[in-house]
Design a protein around this motif. Structure first.
Motif, PDB file in Angstrom:
ATOM      1  N   ILE A   1       8.724   1.651  -6.913  1.00  0.00           N
ATOM      2  CA  ILE A   1       9.275   0.431  -7.450  1.00  0.00           C
ATOM      3  C   ILE A   1      10.132  -0.285  -6.428  1.00  0.00           C
ATOM      4  CG2 ILE A   1      11.314  -0.183  -8.949  1.00  0.00           C
ATOM      5  CD1 ILE A   1      10.315   1.999 -10.931  1.00  0.00           C
ATOM      6  N   SER A   2      10.641   0.629  -5.508  1.00  0.00           N
ATOM      7  CA  SER A   2      11.487   0.011  -4.305  1.00  0.00           C
ATOM      8  C   SER A   2      10.393  -0.609  -3.297  1.00  0.00           C
ATOM      9  CB  SER A   2      12.287   1.164  -3.610  1.00  0.00           C
ATOM     10  OG  SER A   2      12.649   0.767  -2.231  1.00  0.00           O
ATOM     11  N   GLN A   3       9.459   0.052  -2.807  1.00  0.00           N
ATOM     12  CA  GLN A   3       8.475  -0.540  -2.074  1.00  0.00           C
ATOM     13  C   GLN A   3       7.746  -1.646  -2.491  1.00  0.00           C
ATOM     14  OE1 GLN A   3       7.759   0.562   1.115  1.00  0.00           O
ATOM     15  NE2 GLN A   3       9.607   2.159   0.921  1.00  0.00           N
TER      16      GLN A   3
ATOM     17  N   ASN B   1       0.844  -1.199   0.085  1.00  0.00           N
ATOM     18  CA  ASN B   1      -0.066   0.060  -0.094  1.00  0.00           C
ATOM     19  C   ASN B   1       1.078   1.363  -0.101  1.00  0.00           C
ATOM     20  OD1 ASN B   1      -2.542  -0.897  -0.202  1.00  0.00           O
ATOM     21  ND2 ASN B   1      -2.246  -1.903   1.895  1.00  0.00           N
ATOM     22  N   LEU B   2       2.202   1.184   0.706  1.00  0.00           N
ATOM     23  CA  LEU B   2       3.111   2.363   0.633  1.00  0.00           C
ATOM     24  C   LEU B   2       3.497   2.665  -0.773  1.00  0.00           C
ATOM     25  CD1 LEU B   2       4.167   4.531   2.244  1.00  0.00           C
ATOM     26  CD2 LEU B   2       6.121   2.975   2.781  1.00  0.00           C
ATOM     27  N   GLY B   3       3.631   1.414  -1.487  1.00  0.00           N
ATOM     28  CA  GLY B   3       3.953   1.558  -2.975  1.00  0.00           C
ATOM     29  C   GLY B   3       2.774   2.064  -3.724  1.00  0.00           C
ATOM     30  N   LEU B   4       1.513   1.900  -3.542  1.00  0.00           N
ATOM     31  CA  LEU B   4       0.614   2.463  -4.497  1.00  0.00           C
ATOM     32  C   LEU B   4       0.590   3.775  -3.844  1.00  0.00           C
ATOM     33  CD1 LEU B   4      -2.447  -0.062  -3.946  1.00  0.00           C
ATOM     34  CD2 LEU B   4      -0.602   0.099  -5.806  1.00  0.00           C
ATOM     35  N   VAL B   5       0.689   4.479  -2.912  1.00  0.00           N
ATOM     36  CA  VAL B   5       0.770   5.843  -2.445  1.00  0.00           C
ATOM     37  C   VAL B   5       1.702   6.284  -3.026  1.00  0.00           C
ATOM     38  CG1 VAL B   5       1.075   7.370  -0.606  1.00  0.00           C
ATOM     39  CG2 VAL B   5      -0.215   5.724  -0.065  1.00  0.00           C
TER      40      VAL B   5
ATOM     41  N   GLY C   1       4.682  -3.246 -12.573  1.00  0.00           N
ATOM     42  CA  GLY C   1       4.873  -2.906 -13.948  1.00  0.00           C
ATOM     43  C   GLY C   1       4.416  -1.782 -14.554  1.00  0.00           C
ATOM     44  N   VAL C   2       3.324  -1.326 -13.608  1.00  0.00           N
ATOM     45  CA  VAL C   2       2.744  -0.033 -13.895  1.00  0.00           C
ATOM     46  C   VAL C   2       3.644   1.195 -13.519  1.00  0.00           C
ATOM     47  CG1 VAL C   2       0.970   1.886 -13.376  1.00  0.00           C
ATOM     48  CG2 VAL C   2       0.281  -0.491 -13.687  1.00  0.00           C
ATOM     49  N   ALA C   3       4.217   1.099 -12.407  1.00  0.00           N
ATOM     50  CA  ALA C   3       5.432   1.997 -12.005  1.00  0.00           C
ATOM     51  C   ALA C   3       6.604   2.007 -12.999  1.00  0.00           C
ATOM     52  CB  ALA C   3       5.923   1.593 -10.656  1.00  0.00           C
ATOM     53  N   LEU C   4       7.128   0.835 -13.358  1.00  0.00           N
ATOM     54  CA  LEU C   4       7.898   0.722 -14.237  1.00  0.00           C
ATOM     55  C   LEU C   4       7.757   1.495 -15.617  1.00  0.00           C
ATOM     56  CD1 LEU C   4       9.047  -2.908 -13.334  1.00  0.00           C
ATOM     57  CD2 LEU C   4      10.716  -0.812 -13.162  1.00  0.00           C
TER      58      LEU C   4
END
Length: 81
Positions: A36-38, A21-25, A57-60
């Motif tokens: 990407i890290s999270q 969820n932190l990655g989604l934020v 994949g979306v973040a990349l």
């Protein structure tokens, strides 16, 4: 919400949901490097959840790393995400 995820991670560094969820934020804030890290950390915790690979994949993709984005999106698809 972000503050709560940090609190959970402090208490339980291997909490998949908090890392994910932190990655989604971070994705929402367009901080793709940290996203990407999270998301990678979440995958290390539990590699069986395709949703983490989907958002990785979306973040990349947003970062412009097309080969890695394609790899992660394909993995998510194959895993049933």
């Amino acid at each position: 919400a972000e503050k709560h995820f940090h609190i959970v991670i402090e208490k339980d560094p291997k909490n998949f949901n908090a890392k994910f969820n932190l990655g989604l934020v971070r994705v929402e804030r367009k901080d793709y490097v940290d996203a990407i890290s999270q998301l990678n950390q979440a995958i290390v915790i539990d590699s069986t959840r395709p949703v983490a690979r989907l958002w990785l994949g979306v973040a990349l993709l947003e970062k412009g790393d097309l080969p890695l984005a394609e790899r992660e999106l394909n993995r998510a698809l194959v895993m049933g995400g």
